[in-house]
Design a protein around this motif. Structure first.
Motif, mmCIF file in Angstrom:
data_model
loop_
_atom_site.group_PDB
_atom_site.id
_atom_site.type_symbol
_atom_site.label_atom_id
_atom_site.label_comp_id
_atom_site.label_asym_id
_atom_site.label_seq_id
_atom_site.Cartn_x
_atom_site.Cartn_y
_atom_site.Cartn_z
ATOM 1 N N ILE A 31 0.803 -1.225 0.000
ATOM 2 C CA ILE A 31 0.000 0.000 0.000
ATOM 3 C C ILE A 31 0.836 1.275 0.000
ATOM 4 C CG2 ILE A 31 -1.822 -1.203 1.245
ATOM 5 C CD1 ILE A 31 -1.078 0.412 3.725
ATOM 6 N N GLY A 32 2.128 1.173 0.328
ATOM 7 C CA GLY A 32 2.950 2.374 0.373
ATOM 8 C C GLY A 32 3.663 2.675 -0.928
ATOM 9 N N GLU A 33 4.238 1.653 -1.543
ATOM 10 C CA GLU A 33 5.033 1.862 -2.747
ATOM 11 C C GLU A 33 4.233 2.425 -3.930
ATOM 12 O OE1 GLU A 33 8.372 1.734 -3.289
ATOM 13 O OE2 GLU A 33 8.308 1.694 -1.107
ATOM 14 N N PRO A 34 2.989 2.023 -4.144
ATOM 15 C CA PRO A 34 2.235 2.647 -5.250
ATOM 16 C C PRO A 34 2.118 4.166 -5.115
ATOM 17 C CG PRO A 34 1.145 0.646 -4.539
ATOM 18 C CD PRO A 34 2.231 0.908 -3.539
ATOM 19 N N ASN A 35 1.986 4.666 -3.890
ATOM 20 C CA ASN A 35 1.899 6.108 -3.690
ATOM 21 C C ASN A 35 3.250 6.784 -3.904
ATOM 22 O OD1 ASN A 35 -0.947 6.227 -2.785
ATOM 23 N ND2 ASN A 35 -0.192 5.023 -1.077
ATOM 24 N N VAL A 36 4.333 6.083 -3.550
ATOM 25 C CA VAL A 36 5.669 6.616 -3.829
ATOM 26 C C VAL A 36 5.878 6.720 -5.330
ATOM 27 C CG1 VAL A 36 8.145 6.199 -3.592
ATOM 28 C CG2 VAL A 36 6.610 5.741 -1.667
ATOM 29 N N ASP A 37 5.461 5.697 -6.068
ATOM 30 C CA ASP A 37 5.579 5.729 -7.534
ATOM 31 C C ASP A 37 4.781 6.893 -8.117
ATOM 32 O OD1 ASP A 37 7.230 3.518 -7.596
ATOM 33 O OD2 ASP A 37 5.580 2.096 -7.817
ATOM 34 N N ALA A 38 3.586 7.129 -7.569
ATOM 35 C CA ALA A 38 2.763 8.230 -8.067
ATOM 36 C C ALA A 38 3.426 9.577 -7.802
ATOM 37 C CB ALA A 38 1.382 8.181 -7.413
ATOM 38 N N ALA A 39 4.066 9.714 -6.623
ATOM 39 C CA ALA A 39 4.745 10.966 -6.295
ATOM 40 C C ALA A 39 5.957 11.179 -7.197
ATOM 41 C CB ALA A 39 5.174 10.949 -4.824
ATOM 42 N N ILE A 40 6.703 10.106 -7.483
ATOM 43 C CA ILE A 40 7.862 10.219 -8.365
ATOM 44 C C ILE A 40 7.417 10.579 -9.779
ATOM 45 C CG2 ILE A 40 9.739 8.916 -9.426
ATOM 46 C CD1 ILE A 40 10.003 7.369 -6.818
ATOM 47 N N SER A 41 6.322 10.006 -10.232
ATOM 48 C CA SER A 41 5.798 10.335 -11.563
ATOM 49 C C SER A 41 5.413 11.807 -11.641
ATOM 50 C CB SER A 41 4.586 9.454 -11.887
ATOM 51 O OG SER A 41 4.955 8.092 -11.916
ATOM 52 N N TYR A 42 4.803 12.320 -10.575
ATOM 53 C CA TYR A 42 4.452 13.740 -10.541
ATOM 54 C C TYR A 42 5.705 14.603 -10.629
ATOM 55 C CZ TYR A 42 3.157 18.282 -8.648
ATOM 56 O OH TYR A 42 3.002 19.628 -8.462
ATOM 57 N N THR A 201 -5.057 13.469 -3.188
ATOM 58 C CA THR A 201 -5.386 12.066 -2.936
ATOM 59 C C THR A 201 -4.125 11.235 -2.717
ATOM 60 O OG1 THR A 201 -7.374 12.233 -4.305
ATOM 61 C CG2 THR A 201 -6.537 10.021 -3.855
ATOM 62 N N THR A 202 -3.097 11.478 -3.533
ATOM 63 C CA THR A 202 -1.832 10.753 -3.376
ATOM 64 C C THR A 202 -1.196 11.058 -2.025
ATOM 65 O OG1 THR A 202 -1.446 10.777 -5.763
ATOM 66 C CG2 THR A 202 0.467 10.417 -4.352
ATOM 67 N N LEU A 203 -1.204 12.343 -1.635
ATOM 68 C CA LEU A 203 -0.626 12.732 -0.354
ATOM 69 C C LEU A 203 -1.384 12.100 0.802
ATOM 70 C CD1 LEU A 203 1.450 14.497 1.126
ATOM 71 C CD2 LEU A 203 -0.241 16.346 1.103
ATOM 72 N N TRP A 204 -2.698 12.125 0.754
ATOM 73 C CA TRP A 204 -3.527 11.540 1.823
ATOM 74 C C TRP A 204 -3.313 10.035 1.912
ATOM 75 C CZ3 TRP A 204 -6.007 11.872 6.142
ATOM 76 C CH2 TRP A 204 -6.975 10.928 6.479
ATOM 77 N N GLN A 205 -3.300 9.368 0.781
ATOM 78 C CA GLN A 205 -3.113 7.916 0.785
ATOM 79 C C GLN A 205 -1.723 7.526 1.292
ATOM 80 O OE1 GLN A 205 -4.058 6.754 -3.259
ATOM 81 N NE2 GLN A 205 -6.259 6.633 -2.838
ATOM 82 N N PHE A 206 -0.713 8.325 0.956
ATOM 83 C CA PHE A 206 0.632 8.035 1.453
ATOM 84 C C PHE A 206 0.683 8.174 2.974
ATOM 85 C CE2 PHE A 206 4.823 9.355 2.859
ATOM 86 C CZ PHE A 206 5.631 8.372 2.299
ATOM 87 N N ARG A 207 0.115 9.235 3.485
ATOM 88 C CA ARG A 207 0.139 9.440 4.938
ATOM 89 C C ARG A 207 -0.700 8.396 5.655
ATOM 90 N NH1 ARG A 207 -0.265 16.132 5.133
ATOM 91 N NH2 ARG A 207 1.912 16.488 4.498
ATOM 92 N N LEU A 208 -1.807 7.994 5.070
ATOM 93 C CA LEU A 208 -2.629 6.943 5.663
ATOM 94 C C LEU A 208 -1.884 5.612 5.656
ATOM 95 C CD1 LEU A 208 -5.458 6.618 6.884
ATOM 96 C CD2 LEU A 208 -6.272 5.900 4.641
ATOM 97 N N ALA A 209 -1.168 5.341 4.565
ATOM 98 C CA ALA A 209 -0.364 4.112 4.491
ATOM 99 C C ALA A 209 0.750 4.138 5.520
ATOM 100 C CB ALA A 209 0.207 3.951 3.087
#
Length: 251
Positions: A31-42, A201-209
């Motif tokens: 659940i954490g790495e997908p959000n990291v990938d999204a942040a790197i893509s941004y 959404t990415t930030l919230w999901q990362f912090r929730l993870a």
């Protein structure tokens, strides 16, 4: 508590931390790495500079993540085991399992939950690289303050227990802790380097993870270490042999 028992608890604390770290790694990967990938893509889509990767993203998200989480879990497991040895019998007449659970909950609150209220977790790709030293210093300062104030609140609660009773003394100590930590949060500098256009959404999901990973790490450590500590401190007596077996052995 003699040195042999402390040594046994230290080893079991590190093993419990390793096991908890393994569980946390699984959750972080899912659940954490997908959000990291999204942040790197941004970051890559909004940056004109493209640096060569010294370590591939695939290696970072697997072996690198596993190493970091397992080393962290083992280290904090050993530290928590030593804290357990000191706290057992000093914070109340709790069993080893209950003491381990209380210690794990207190560690989660002081090491992660309270500091994150002031400096919440951000994806690795978010933030100014030039301020990483300052941000790291402030975060660890917040952790140190929280731990010291929690210890002070515990001492205050014990001293007030004789006059106010355990329940009222605990409430007074908690209120004092909240008041002082709130003042500290107000005076410590704020850090907000998340770009305005960064997906909420990415930030919230990362912090929730991040919260979920820490909850799993400390709760599983409390359960595993409490079970192991119970076996060391309160071993089950060996079962007595059946009367028929004794008679047969005598002949």
């Amino acid at each position: 508590m003699n040195s042999a028992v402390v040594r046994n608890l230290l080893v079991r604390g590190m093993l419990a931390g390793l096991a908890a770290g393994l569980l946390a790694f699984g959750l972080a990967y899912l659940i954490g790495e997908p959000n990291v990938d999204a942040a790197i893509s941004y970051e890559e889509s909004h940056s004109h500079e493209h640096e060569m990767e010294l370590v591939s993203r695939a290696l970072q998200s697997t072996a690198g993540l596993a190493t970091a989480v397992l080393v962290f879990g083992t280290a904090v497991g050993g530290i928590a085991a030593l804290a357990f040895c000191f706290a057992l019998g000093r914070i109340g007449r709790f069993s080893p399992r209950a003491t381990a659970a209380l210690l794990a909950g207190a560690a989660f609150a002081t090491v992660y939950l309270v500091p994150s209220l002031k400096y919440p977790a951000n994806p690795p790709a978010v933030g100014n690289p030039d301020t990483i030293g300052k941000r790291t210093t402030l975060y660890f300062l917040m952790i140190a303050l929280t731990v010291l104030l929690a210890i002070g609140a515990t001492i205050l609660g014990r001293r007030l227990a004789g006059r106010l009773g355990n329940w009222n003394a605990t409430i007074a100590a908690v209120i004092a802790f909240i008041a002082v930590i709130t003042v500290a949060m107000v005076f410590l500098p704020a850090v907000n380097e998340v770009p305005d256009a960064f997906p909420a959404t990415t930030l919230w999901q990362f912090r929730l993870a991040s919260l979920g990973i820490q909850v799993l790490l400390w709760s599983s450590f409390g359960v595993i270490f409490g079970t192991l500590a119970e076996r060391v401190l309160n071993p089950k007596p060996a079962a007595a042999p059946a009367p028929g077996t004794q008679a047969a052995a005598a002949h």
